[in-house]
Design an enzyme around this catalytic site. Structure first.
Site, PDB file in Angstrom:
ATOM      1  N   PHE A 125     156.459  51.514  18.360  1.00 39.32           N
ATOM      2  CA  PHE A 125     157.585  51.583  19.284  1.00 39.32           C
ATOM      3  C   PHE A 125     157.629  52.965  19.948  1.00 39.32           C
ATOM      4  CE2 PHE A 125     159.263  52.861  15.122  1.00 39.32           C
ATOM      5  CZ  PHE A 125     159.880  54.055  15.426  1.00 39.32           C
ATOM      6  N   CYS A 126     158.054  52.981  21.216  1.00 44.97           N
ATOM      7  CA  CYS A 126     158.224  54.218  21.980  1.00 44.97           C
ATOM      8  C   CYS A 126     157.030  55.151  21.798  1.00 44.97           C
ATOM      9  CB  CYS A 126     159.524  54.914  21.579  1.00 44.97           C
ATOM     10  SG  CYS A 126     160.160  56.059  22.842  1.00 44.97           S
ATOM     11  N   ASP A 127     155.859  54.639  22.075  1.00 40.24           N
ATOM     12  CA  ASP A 127     154.612  55.372  21.836  1.00 40.24           C
ATOM     13  C   ASP A 127     154.470  56.556  22.798  1.00 40.24           C
ATOM     14  OD1 ASP A 127     152.140  55.906  20.685  1.00 40.24           O
ATOM     15  OD2 ASP A 127     151.063  54.552  22.028  1.00 40.24           O
ATOM     16  N   LYS A 142     152.058  55.767  12.940  1.00 44.58           N
ATOM     17  CA  LYS A 142     153.096  56.672  13.430  1.00 44.58           C
ATOM     18  C   LYS A 142     154.139  56.931  12.353  1.00 44.58           C
ATOM     19  CE  LYS A 142     156.592  56.904  17.103  1.00 44.58           C
ATOM     20  NZ  LYS A 142     156.972  56.348  18.415  1.00 44.58           N
TER      21      LYS A 142
END
Length: 260
Positions: free
Chosen positions: A144-146, A161
């Site tokens: 998510f939200c890379d 992550k």
């Protein structure tokens, strides 16, 4: 009155507001007062947690089903908050710790963005090392939200992550005719400490599906401190200790380009 050398030196380091891990009911307002303190020439920080929820950027307003999806998720016990800044969907909740830093500077975004990210990431890396976790900067496709200033554990395709980072800039009015207009930079990190990754990904993916988005996130692309840290602690105790360590690490560092 002239500021004393001791007072000036203290203004050159971060002040944590408050000193301990803070719980914020609304993650979109957790940082508002930090901008005000930074506008007064202070470097300020906050280590905080939020209730189980999702936070999305304003760009999600383009989805016609957004309002109905937000109501449906609120009814299920997972409110969805809209923030002003960009980026992607970010989960919040138990086992997730946020670190927010804000300070004034005179450099431009192009000059300072990378040093600001590096400063934030080095604080996180110092704390993670203290808990036996090695990390590095890397984008992790499927998370998510890379972004390229994620912190990840593991090499190459096996990287997962453990923290995400972002920045938000605000200009300040011209102050004294000095060269370079002042801005406030807010640097923010989301650290996965002891979160239930399967659960937060069910919520995140379910919301994306409900609004008709094609985004989907892979829980296997993320990892928590609890999963790889050496100390055997309860989730609450681990979060407390990580929060304290973040506060200590922040106070030891001087922010780059600080404009007093």
């Amino acid at each position: 009155m002239r500021e004393s050398p001791a007072a000036a030196e203290s203004r050159g380091h971060f002040h944590c507001l408050p000193e301990k891990l803070l719980f914020c009911d609304d993650p979109t307002t957790a940082e508002d007062d930090l901008f005000n303190h930074a506008a007064d020439g202070m470097a300020v920080a906050r280590v905080w947690q939020a209730p189980h929820s999702l936070v999305i950027p304003a760009s999600y307003r383009r989805h016609a089903q957004l309002d109905s999806a937000r109501r449906a998720f609120a009814d299920r016990g997972c409110p969805v908050f809209l923030r002003r800044s960009g980026g992607g969907l970010v989960p919040q909740g138990p086992g997730i710790i946020n670190l927010s830093l804000a300070w004034p500077l005179r450099q431009s975004l192009g000059e300072a963005a990378t040093p600001v990210y590096l400063h934030l990431c080095e604080i996180l890396r110092d704390v993670l090392r203290a808990f036996g976790v090695d990390s590095h900067f890397q984008a992790v496709s499927g998370s998510f939200c890379d972004g390229r200033f994620n912190l990840a554990c593991g090499a190459d395709a096996d990287a997962r992550k453990i923290a995400g980072t972002a920045q938000c800039w605000r200009p300040l009015p011209a102050d004294d005719g000095r060269e370079g207009r002042r801005h406030i930079v807010l640097a923010h990190a989301v650290l996965l400490v002891a979160a239930d990754l399967a659960q937060i990904h069910r919520w995140a993916n379910g919301f994306e599906q409900l609004i008709g988005s094609d985004r989907q996130y892979d829980a296997g692309k993320t990892v928590t401190v609890a999963q790889i840290s050496r100390p055997a602690l309860t989730p609450d105790e681990l979060c407390r200790r990580v929060g304290e360590a973040l506060g200590d690490a922040v106070r030891r560092r001087t922010p780059p380009f600080l404009a007093l």
